[in-house]
Write a protein that holds these residues in place. Sequence first.
Motif, PDB file in Angstrom:
ATOM      1  N   GLU A 180      15.061  -7.273   8.691  1.00 21.97           N
ATOM      2  CA  GLU A 180      13.898  -8.065   8.297  1.00 21.97           C
ATOM      3  C   GLU A 180      12.713  -7.186   7.888  1.00 21.97           C
ATOM      4  O   GLU A 180      11.873  -7.602   7.094  1.00 21.97           O
ATOM      5  CB  GLU A 180      13.467  -8.971   9.453  1.00 21.97           C
ATOM      6  CG  GLU A 180      14.483 -10.052   9.799  1.00 21.97           C
ATOM      7  CD  GLU A 180      13.980 -10.952  10.907  1.00 21.97           C
ATOM      8  OE1 GLU A 180      12.758 -10.862  11.228  1.00 21.97           O
ATOM      9  OE2 GLU A 180      14.786 -11.733  11.460  1.00 21.97           O
ATOM     10  N   HIS A 181      12.654  -5.983   8.427  1.00 26.41           N
ATOM     11  CA  HIS A 181      11.524  -5.081   8.157  1.00 26.41           C
ATOM     12  C   HIS A 181      11.895  -3.958   7.191  1.00 26.41           C
ATOM     13  O   HIS A 181      11.138  -2.993   7.069  1.00 26.41           O
ATOM     14  CB  HIS A 181      11.023  -4.469   9.464  1.00 26.41           C
ATOM     15  CG  HIS A 181      10.447  -5.458  10.425  1.00 26.41           C
ATOM     16  ND1 HIS A 181       9.152  -5.921  10.334  1.00 26.41           N
ATOM     17  CD2 HIS A 181      10.991  -6.079  11.508  1.00 26.41           C
ATOM     18  CE1 HIS A 181       8.916  -6.771  11.312  1.00 26.41           C
ATOM     19  NE2 HIS A 181      10.023  -6.894  12.037  1.00 26.41           N
ATOM     20  N   GLN A 182      13.024  -4.091   6.502  1.00 25.96           N
ATOM     21  CA  GLN A 182      13.493  -2.978   5.680  1.00 25.96           C
ATOM     22  C   GLN A 182      12.585  -2.678   4.499  1.00 25.96           C
ATOM     23  O   GLN A 182      12.599  -1.557   3.972  1.00 25.96           O
ATOM     24  CB  GLN A 182      14.908  -3.254   5.174  1.00 25.96           C
ATOM     25  CG  GLN A 182      15.031  -4.489   4.289  1.00 25.96           C
ATOM     26  CD  GLN A 182      16.437  -4.668   3.762  1.00 25.96           C
ATOM     27  OE1 GLN A 182      17.001  -3.755   3.154  1.00 25.96           O
ATOM     28  NE2 GLN A 182      17.027  -5.830   4.010  1.00 25.96           N
ATOM     29  N   ASN A 183      11.759  -3.628   4.084  1.00 25.79           N
ATOM     30  CA  ASN A 183      10.867  -3.401   2.939  1.00 25.79           C
ATOM     31  C   ASN A 183       9.389  -3.324   3.330  1.00 25.79           C
ATOM     32  O   ASN A 183       8.514  -3.328   2.467  1.00 25.79           O
ATOM     33  CB  ASN A 183      11.060  -4.513   1.899  1.00 25.79           C
ATOM     34  CG  ASN A 183      12.464  -4.522   1.312  1.00 25.79           C
ATOM     35  OD1 ASN A 183      13.017  -3.467   0.995  1.00 25.79           O
ATOM     36  ND2 ASN A 183      13.048  -5.705   1.183  1.00 25.79           N
ATOM     37  N   ASP A 184       9.115  -3.264   4.617  1.00 27.53           N
ATOM     38  CA  ASP A 184       7.725  -3.204   5.080  1.00 27.53           C
ATOM     39  C   ASP A 184       7.072  -1.881   4.681  1.00 27.53           C
ATOM     40  O   ASP A 184       7.752  -0.846   4.545  1.00 27.53           O
ATOM     41  CB  ASP A 184       7.654  -3.342   6.601  1.00 27.53           C
ATOM     42  CG  ASP A 184       7.972  -4.757   7.059  1.00 27.53           C
ATOM     43  OD1 ASP A 184       8.290  -5.589   6.197  1.00 27.53           O
ATOM     44  OD2 ASP A 184       7.909  -5.012   8.269  1.00 27.53           O
ATOM     45  N   THR A 185       5.763  -1.928   4.520  1.00 26.18           N
ATOM     46  CA  THR A 185       4.981  -0.709   4.271  1.00 26.18           C
ATOM     47  C   THR A 185       3.977  -0.540   5.405  1.00 26.18           C
ATOM     48  O   THR A 185       3.589  -1.506   6.059  1.00 26.18           O
ATOM     49  CB  THR A 185       4.236  -0.762   2.931  1.00 26.18           C
ATOM     50  OG1 THR A 185       3.381  -1.915   2.916  1.00 26.18           O
ATOM     51  CG2 THR A 185       5.214  -0.836   1.769  1.00 26.18           C
ATOM     52  N   PHE A 186       3.559   0.690   5.602  1.00 21.49           N
ATOM     53  CA  PHE A 186       2.633   1.007   6.685  1.00 21.49           C
ATOM     54  C   PHE A 186       1.653   2.050   6.180  1.00 21.49           C
ATOM     55  O   PHE A 186       2.054   3.039   5.553  1.00 21.49           O
ATOM     56  CB  PHE A 186       3.406   1.548   7.896  1.00 21.49           C
ATOM     57  CG  PHE A 186       2.556   1.787   9.107  1.00 21.49           C
ATOM     58  CD1 PHE A 186       2.236   0.750   9.959  1.00 21.49           C
ATOM     59  CD2 PHE A 186       2.072   3.057   9.393  1.00 21.49           C
ATOM     60  CE1 PHE A 186       1.454   0.966  11.084  1.00 21.49           C
ATOM     61  CE2 PHE A 186       1.295   3.282  10.503  1.00 21.49           C
ATOM     62  CZ  PHE A 186       0.980   2.233  11.359  1.00 21.49           C
TER      63      PHE A 186
END
Length: 643
Positions: free
Chosen positions: A206-212
């Motif tokens: 679910e978080h594979q495309n998140d940015t930080f």
Amino acid sequence: MNILAFCVVFLPLISFFFAGIIGEKLGDRFSQWVTCSFMGLSMIFAVFLFFKMGFQRETLLIFLFNWIHVEFLEVSWGLQIDSLSLVMMGVVTCVSFTVHVYSIGYMRGDPGIPRFMSYLSLFTFFMLVLVTAPNLLQMFFGWEGVGLCSYLLIGYWYDREAANAAAIKAFLVNRMGDIGFVLGILTVFIIFGTVDFGAIFEFVEEHQNDTFVFLSMPFHSLTLITILLFIGAMGKSAQIGLHTWLPDAMEGPTPVSALIHAATMVTAGVFMVVRMSPLLEYAPLAREFITMVGAATALMAATIACVQNDIKRIIAYSTCSQLGYMFMAVGLSGYSASMFHLTTHAFFKALLFLGAGSVIHAMSDEQNIQKMGGIWKFIPVTYIIMWIGSLALAGIPFFAGFYSKDIILEINWVSQLSIGKVAFVFGLAAAILTAFYSWRLILLTFHGKSRADEAVMSHIHESPLVMLFPLFVLAIGSIFSGYLLYDLFVGEKSLFWGPAIFVLPKDNVLHAAHHVNGWIHWSPTLAASLGMALAYILYHFMKTWPERLSTYFKRVYVFLLKKWYFDEVYDRLFVNPSLKLGKLLWEEGDKEIIDGLGPNGFASLSLAGGRLLCALQTGYVYHYAFAMIIGLVLMISWYYWLY
């Protein structure tokens, strides 16, 4: 099973308390027996658990107690038992048990045996906590625990300046890597809201495309997390740039070198990165970075080992190089191959370290291989042991290292990542150098004419049975572990690792590695044969050539002898400026400003006031009468001015 798992982890802690608290009163023998007995039980239970649960491909979570409970964070203390932790438990307890037994003979006569044995047991406990941790915080507790114990063990002979310096260096360099580890844990918590492995891995997709946003720049969150965690692994597993502590750590007793630098602490970084495989699979850039660092480390350390003369430092740089192989495999999604090499490497590297300790014991603490030679007749058992360890390290068929190193190089070749072929070339070059320095060590240590002092040669003797027995155990593992574990760990149809290791279908390189061309399959063996032949030519048939080559290629030789000048560069960039800054803050800040205006300033003011008051105490009555009149006038003036 819960009770057995609990015993595996906590028996070493119990033995630490026995040896550390009452060992001084009950004597050396009590400390040795209690630590070895408890460690032996821990090993037996770990092996039993491996055969009982290792083939079930399930994860057992054992809850012990709530550790941290605040509004936004809840962390429990427990044990996670799966195929990955079971392998590490077996490796750690087996090597630790042999080191404990070996230490009985090696440390004989040392005045601090209870302290030494208790440190070994405490180190083992922290390592077992690390590998059975169900969350990142408990893993970090074990991580820092083994760092503390390494400091205590490397600096065990605290009356030696070199040992103290090496312990401090190991502690500080590892702290540099731990900064990345801590930042990685914090980033994981911010992204996932938890530090439990099960919850993290469940929501990775679910978080594979998140940015930080990190350092005011946006990053792919999973790439950032895995790189930060890997920086922690670079320190603990001595990868290029953060590797400088490992050779200096040889100042500690030889059993410490075998325990910390063969199978346990230095492999903690590899284990941690493999444990995070579900995150790495969605961070290809991080995996390329890991592969690049591993390949560079493997080649760098191998080149340095070729010119070192301290027998333990040669093996230490060999450890650094082999850890590079493990990270190469991790970066290319060959997690099972990495764990396979970690397991086989534990046997033959511990064997080499303890074998080197046997040589040092026989040579009256001499460690320079240039001052040995021709001793194989006097210590034939140690000689055979060192042969077995060197054959396994070089990857000669059909010793343990042959199977594990071969599969890693095959994975390098078939990998779809652009860095794979480069890693294959680096790994093949490192294989040639590994065989070369291994046989250089064998030839200079055991063959040819003796270069040792007559006094040393007159006392040379084989080690006692209590030191040789652990070598026999490790030798069996160095010969057979590769063959016995190959199909189970990296076989084409192996399902051993189950959910403990996650690989995306498109990154499954293990299947393709089993179908490489013939010349790829045999290239590690050819590389090892070439390195052995080169060592024989230079150190057996043409003995004057090494000195000629070192003179002709003096700059290259000095560059390697100085270990690529890493220490010198770090001294100039970090150590010396830090010392100068510290001296400035001490002399100008602490002494002049803080002490000068603070305690020393008030003390000086008090002394000056005291001297003034003393000057007024003359003893003449008219002086006192005059002072009273002045005081009376001042009081009346103050009264009229106020009212």
